[in-house]
Design a protein around this motif. Sequence first.
Motif, mmCIF file in Angstrom:
data_model
loop_
_atom_site.group_PDB
_atom_site.id
_atom_site.type_symbol
_atom_site.label_atom_id
_atom_site.label_comp_id
_atom_site.label_asym_id
_atom_site.label_seq_id
_atom_site.Cartn_x
_atom_site.Cartn_y
_atom_site.Cartn_z
ATOM 1 N N ASP A 91 16.283 -11.609 -13.968
ATOM 2 C CA ASP A 91 17.849 -11.397 -15.222
ATOM 3 C C ASP A 91 18.006 -11.881 -15.916
ATOM 4 O O ASP A 91 18.437 -13.214 -15.465
ATOM 5 C CB ASP A 91 19.009 -10.482 -14.417
ATOM 6 C CG ASP A 91 20.122 -10.267 -14.932
ATOM 7 O OD1 ASP A 91 20.113 -10.044 -16.427
ATOM 8 O OD2 ASP A 91 20.851 -9.072 -14.611
ATOM 9 N N LYS A 92 16.630 -12.075 -17.306
ATOM 10 C CA LYS A 92 17.013 -12.895 -18.059
ATOM 11 C C LYS A 92 18.188 -13.388 -18.161
ATOM 12 O O LYS A 92 18.424 -14.899 -18.617
ATOM 13 C CB LYS A 92 16.400 -12.920 -19.171
ATOM 14 C CG LYS A 92 14.827 -11.660 -18.824
ATOM 15 C CD LYS A 92 13.882 -13.445 -18.240
ATOM 16 C CE LYS A 92 12.512 -12.524 -18.268
ATOM 17 N NZ LYS A 92 11.974 -13.846 -16.989
ATOM 18 N N ASP A 93 19.661 -11.786 -18.674
ATOM 19 C CA ASP A 93 20.679 -12.535 -19.068
ATOM 20 C C ASP A 93 21.691 -13.309 -18.384
ATOM 21 O O ASP A 93 22.262 -14.897 -18.414
ATOM 22 C CB ASP A 93 21.540 -11.476 -19.770
ATOM 23 C CG ASP A 93 21.152 -10.983 -20.774
ATOM 24 O OD1 ASP A 93 19.943 -11.822 -22.205
ATOM 25 O OD2 ASP A 93 21.025 -9.725 -21.365
ATOM 26 N N VAL A 94 22.113 -12.747 -17.052
ATOM 27 C CA VAL A 94 22.360 -13.240 -15.836
ATOM 28 C C VAL A 94 22.715 -14.977 -15.201
ATOM 29 O O VAL A 94 22.822 -16.090 -14.905
ATOM 30 C CB VAL A 94 22.908 -13.055 -14.853
ATOM 31 C CG1 VAL A 94 21.669 -12.520 -13.775
ATOM 32 C CG2 VAL A 94 24.132 -13.029 -14.594
ATOM 33 N N SER A 95 20.517 -15.137 -15.429
ATOM 34 C CA SER A 95 19.841 -16.857 -15.117
ATOM 35 C C SER A 95 20.012 -17.261 -15.872
ATOM 36 O O SER A 95 20.236 -18.398 -15.426
ATOM 37 C CB SER A 95 18.376 -16.016 -15.127
ATOM 38 O OG SER A 95 18.277 -15.609 -15.393
ATOM 39 N N ARG A 96 20.494 -17.178 -16.986
ATOM 40 C CA ARG A 96 20.402 -17.807 -18.672
ATOM 41 C C ARG A 96 21.323 -18.258 -18.312
ATOM 42 O O ARG A 96 22.145 -19.776 -18.867
ATOM 43 C CB ARG A 96 19.754 -17.307 -20.324
ATOM 44 C CG ARG A 96 20.015 -18.498 -20.907
ATOM 45 C CD ARG A 96 19.040 -17.766 -22.012
ATOM 46 N NE ARG A 96 19.097 -18.950 -23.428
ATOM 47 C CZ ARG A 96 20.056 -19.048 -23.939
ATOM 48 N NH1 ARG A 96 21.262 -18.290 -24.157
ATOM 49 N NH2 ARG A 96 19.918 -19.563 -25.472
ATOM 50 N N GLU A 97 22.961 -17.674 -18.525
ATOM 51 C CA GLU A 97 24.387 -18.354 -17.801
ATOM 52 C C GLU A 97 24.380 -19.157 -16.923
ATOM 53 O O GLU A 97 24.853 -19.819 -17.199
ATOM 54 C CB GLU A 97 24.922 -16.585 -18.239
ATOM 55 C CG GLU A 97 24.747 -16.596 -19.650
ATOM 56 C CD GLU A 97 25.045 -14.834 -19.422
ATOM 57 O OE1 GLU A 97 25.690 -14.123 -18.913
ATOM 58 O OE2 GLU A 97 25.013 -14.278 -21.032
ATOM 59 N N ALA A 98 23.116 -18.719 -16.019
ATOM 60 C CA ALA A 98 24.273 -19.588 -14.725
ATOM 61 C C ALA A 98 24.027 -21.075 -14.749
ATOM 62 O O ALA A 98 24.273 -21.733 -14.818
ATOM 63 C CB ALA A 98 23.186 -19.057 -13.504
#
Length: 466
Positions: free
Chosen positions: A45-52
């Motif tokens: 999940d590109k969005d959530v992994s980037r924010e993590a």
Amino acid sequence: MEKIYVLDTNVLLHDPLAIFAFGEHKVVIPMTVLEELDVIKDRRDKDVSREARMAINTIDRIVGNAAPKQLLEGVPILSQPTKENEPTTSQGTLAIYPDQQITKIDNVPFLNSNHDHANDNRIINVALSLQATRPREAICLVTKDINMRIKAKGSGLERVEDYRKDKVLDDVDLLSKGYIHFEGSFWDSIEKVKTEQHGRHTIHLIPKHSIDPLYPNMFLIDDMDFVGFICNLDEKHAFVLDINKQSLMHQSFWGISPRNLEQAMAFYLLRHENSDLMIMTGPAGSGKTLLALAYALQVTMEEKRFNKIIVARSTPPMAEDIGFLPGTEEEKMAPWLAAFDDNLEILHGADEHAFSSIDYVKQKANIQFKSLNFMRGRSFNNALIIIDEAQGLTQFQLKSIVTRVGTNSKIIVLGNLAQIDNKYINPLTSGLTYLVENCKSFNYASVMHINGIERSRLAEFAEENL
């Protein structure tokens, strides 16, 4: 009383910079939150992994080379400078809490941490432990998870809050609609006016303070068929372009014309040359997607203003694995972008060979279907970009998408705040609300709320009564 805020993982995923939002108070990150961030940062999940990853990097910058004892007691949180060369100041502390070391305390109702919801319970237990051991301090658990807030209160935690820094408005009814409606005559509310003629255009100069609020590219309408458009604002005056309502209703894009005044005003804003960003809100069936697509085809195929049309929307987590499915990116995105195919059928369904016409238009206009989750790091030049279902995006996500817009490009953002599927977002914290409120004063942006439902009488009944 000193305040200590215990942050849940979803707060840092929602806003990776949330640590800076608690002023001079102490922020506590349980070890379980760090473990969850570590797992999430490697997801597809590109969005959530980037924010993590952003949240982890933020924590790393704050703790620096602090000793273990300092991490337990609290490391100073240095404020983020808003201007170049502005000095940083300390505004509270950040501590890491080793929740695996929590020991049983008499009369403290710790939750069981050995089942499916163990992580949530461990985070709640951190707040319960701090509440029991630090009675002189106000302990507050901050989480976007409603059920977790209920569990924490039921366990005896006195202070539990949602993360509120991202709340854009106090009431969604205050959201800018892109126009102001005056009952009766608009001119009854204006004490002083100066009218000028510029060729075929009539401009009224009215005192800026006479109407509040006023924004660039906003419409002023009344019950007497007056339509005015704010074409400029200075310190003292609003410059109102007088527009003939009948000519407004006779606009046309790709063979379709507006069915109500709000659609007509949206047509005008789409055509407005100084608008780099157009935001259309409104209920299902109001015509947002159809208007955007008709305009896109007009300016791409007939007027050759753009080289391609990028159509994108956010996909649910289950769709993050589309890269492993057979087919092109367009074929993989088809289930989530069917609304655009439906509208292409409306525009070309009456053609003698409808399916051939639709395929021809897709190729000729160079329509590209994209998932927002795979748009990070890209730059789109000479393109018209349509973002659909934007109400489910966070403020951070939508900001990162708008920054992808390159030279000679325009972006149209569509959304319905009444249909939010993201459990951590509501109309007051949606990225769509954030975009409207922060761009309404920008000279090269425009907003229009289309309220009339033109899909069908059943759709209108369902939107208003179900």
